[in-house]
Design an enzyme around this catalytic site. Structure first.
Site, PDB file in Angstrom:
ATOM      1  N   LYS A  97      27.768 -25.861   0.883  1.00  0.00           N
ATOM      2  CA  LYS A  97      26.964 -26.912   1.510  1.00  0.00           C
ATOM      3  C   LYS A  97      27.792 -28.176   1.701  1.00  0.00           C
ATOM      4  O   LYS A  97      28.629 -28.515   0.857  1.00  0.00           O
ATOM      5  CB  LYS A  97      25.737 -27.194   0.634  1.00  0.00           C
ATOM      6  CG  LYS A  97      24.712 -28.153   1.236  1.00  0.00           C
ATOM      7  CD  LYS A  97      23.515 -28.288   0.317  1.00  0.00           C
ATOM      8  CE  LYS A  97      22.474 -29.255   0.857  1.00  0.00           C
ATOM      9  NZ  LYS A  97      21.301 -29.350  -0.037  1.00  0.00           N
ATOM     10  N   SER A 144      16.882 -28.522   1.818  1.00  0.00           N
ATOM     11  CA  SER A 144      17.906 -29.056   2.698  1.00  0.00           C
ATOM     12  C   SER A 144      19.111 -28.134   2.876  1.00  0.00           C
ATOM     13  O   SER A 144      19.984 -28.392   3.709  1.00  0.00           O
ATOM     14  CB  SER A 144      18.398 -30.399   2.120  1.00  0.00           C
ATOM     15  OG  SER A 144      18.983 -30.216   0.826  1.00  0.00           O
ATOM     16  N   SER A 200      15.592 -27.373  -2.843  1.00  0.00           N
ATOM     17  CA  SER A 200      16.417 -27.198  -1.649  1.00  0.00           C
ATOM     18  C   SER A 200      17.288 -25.958  -1.639  1.00  0.00           C
ATOM     19  O   SER A 200      17.970 -25.697  -0.657  1.00  0.00           O
ATOM     20  CB  SER A 200      17.289 -28.436  -1.431  1.00  0.00           C
ATOM     21  OG  SER A 200      16.502 -29.530  -1.031  1.00  0.00           O
TER      22      SER A 200
END
Length: 462
Positions: free
Chosen positions: A59, A134, A158
């Site tokens: 990420k 996210s 997330s």
């Protein structure tokens, strides 16, 4: 297993798979940069590493040396970290390949990956829907088969919520199990680096590598790395609690059916299942959306055009510089949360909001302790209240977007380990079930997930 003699072929195969998933807008790393970095890593990867040759996407809020770290924000566009996260160092030491940076909601603030400055990520099965957030970019790449595993961050769900939406496994470890050194901070008392995998084994294997002590992170517990449990023949001896507050009347009927089927399978596997109560659950979302923005407003204060962020020309003074940097660099969701966080920490409102939220947070954690003290080993719940929703559906209603995390934020507020795994589909869309375990007892949680994964028809309609 790829042999040590073919690093160039390995790098090419990994890059080709990732670039085939380009339509998802899940990977932020340019193709040429990706190929060069993969080839260099493949040449240096030690063949005896337990993850030798495994590509792991990361990420874009986790620092790497090979790639930029933008947090999905224009304010960090082009930023290259001078150091890498501990989890990245551990992955490399185990022979894994860092397979580029994945799209995410800006500074990890969102539940749909629609708040990225670089465009939204598409759901791997249905383009009109969101992959969750996210960490939606990481989830989408794993679901599309581009990589077997990926790293995300989980501040309020997330990792687990996009895992549910995309039909993959997502694990959030206990707070302090995995080092946060090199994770760009959002909510420091809530953030944890988590793992996505195509299977429970893939996710758990990566988690075992990145877990363990780190002297560079004072919040990381002085514990040995996680040991993987064996796949159990049955769940005899396990007591699994089903909290009534997580099955409200308005729960999506398909999600309810999938969870009920999973609960029946847990019983057939030998687990004792009992109803429990976590009475302060209804206060979890308002509590989280006071504490998380408060911590975000503090952590993001450094992005001011002086310490971090672009310095726009024409600013007459420092105040104007701050205004232009943040106004042009941050997106609307980040600005909204900074404003909320600054407000609840301000003089006259700290006691009424922030302190009260911390008191309720303690009560939520106490609810879990009471349940576990009464002999329950794990709690099982839906991961999300619905399957993946349509893009744009909740953008104009922030509260509706926040409620997508209603079943996941409690684990972050309590610091407990939790994971999502696929338990069926509703109208073709994946649905996840969630295990929440006792602190630093990820092995029990993973063991139960192994058994349920083997028993549940994950692609069958609920």
């Amino acid at each position: 297993m790829t042999t040590p003699a073919e690093p160039r072929g390995l790098a090419k195969a990994v890059a080709d798979r990732l670039l085939k998933a380009k339509r998802l807008n899940a990977l932020l790393t340019p193709a040429r940069e990706l190929r060069q970095a993969l080839e260099a890593q493949a040449k240096g990867a030690h063949p005896s590493g337990v993850l030798y040759g495994m590509p792991v996407a990361v990420k874009d809020n986790i620092c790497t040396l090979e790639f930029t770290t933008t947090c999905g924000s224009k304010i960090l566009e082009g930023y290259r970290s001078p150091y890498e996260a501990t989890v990245v160092t551990k992955l490399k030491a185990a022979g894994a390949l860092i397979a580029g940076k994945t799209n995410c909601d800006e500074f990890a603030m969102g539940s749909s990956t629609e708040h990225s400055a670089y465009g939204r990520t598409y759901h791997p099965l249905e383009k009109a829907r969101v992959p969750g957030g996210s960490s939606g970019g990481s989830a989408a790449l794993v679901a599309a088969g581009a990589v077997p595993a990926a790293l995300g961050s989980d501040t309020g769900g997330s990792v687990r919520q996009p895992a549910s939406f995309c039909g993959v496994v997502g694990i959030k470890p206990t707070y302090g199990r995995v080092s946060r050194y090199g994770l760009v901070a959002f909510g420091s008392s809530l953030d944890q680096i988590g793992v996505f995998g195509r299977s429970v084994h893939d996710a758990a294997r990566v988690l075992s590598v990145i877990s363990g002590r780190d002297p560079r992170d004072s919040t990381c517990e002085n514990r040995d790395p996680l040991r993987l449990p064996t796949v159990p023949e049955s769940l005899q001896g396990f007591v699994i609690g089903i909290p009534r507050e997580y099955f409200p009347p308005d729960l999506d009927p398909g999600v309810r059916r999938a969870c009920e089927r999973a609960i029946r399978l847990l019983k057939e596997l030998g687990a004792a299942v009992r109803e429990v109560s976590l009475p302060h659950t209804p206060y979890a979302i308002p509590t989280y959306y006071i504490i998380a923005p408060a911590e975000a407003s503090s952590n993001l204060a450094r992005y001011d055009g002086v310490r971090y962020g672009p310095r726009f020309n024409g600013a007459a003074d420092v105040r104007a510089l701050y205004r232009s940097t943040r106004g042009e660099g941050f997106g609307p969701e980040v600005r909204r949360r900074i404003l909320v966080g600054t407000y609840v920490l301000s003089s006259g409102y700290y006691e009424a909001y922030y302190r009260k939220a911390q008191q309720v947070r303690a009560l939520i954690a106490q609810d879990f302790r009471h349940v576990f003290d009464r002999g329950v080993d794990l709690v099982f719940t839906p991961t999300a209240p619905s399957p993946a929703f349509k893009a744009g559906e909740k953008l104009d209603d922030p509260v509706a977007m926040y409620l997508a995390d209603i079943f996941t934020v409690t684990a972050n507020l309590s610091g407990l380990p939790a994971m999502s795994l696929p338990i069926g589909r509703v109208k073709g869309l994946p649905v996840g079930g969630q295990f929440i375990g006792q602190a630093f007892m990820e092995d029990d949680m993973i063991e139960a997930a192994y058994a349920l994964e083997r028993a549940v028809p994950a692609t069958e309609e609920a």
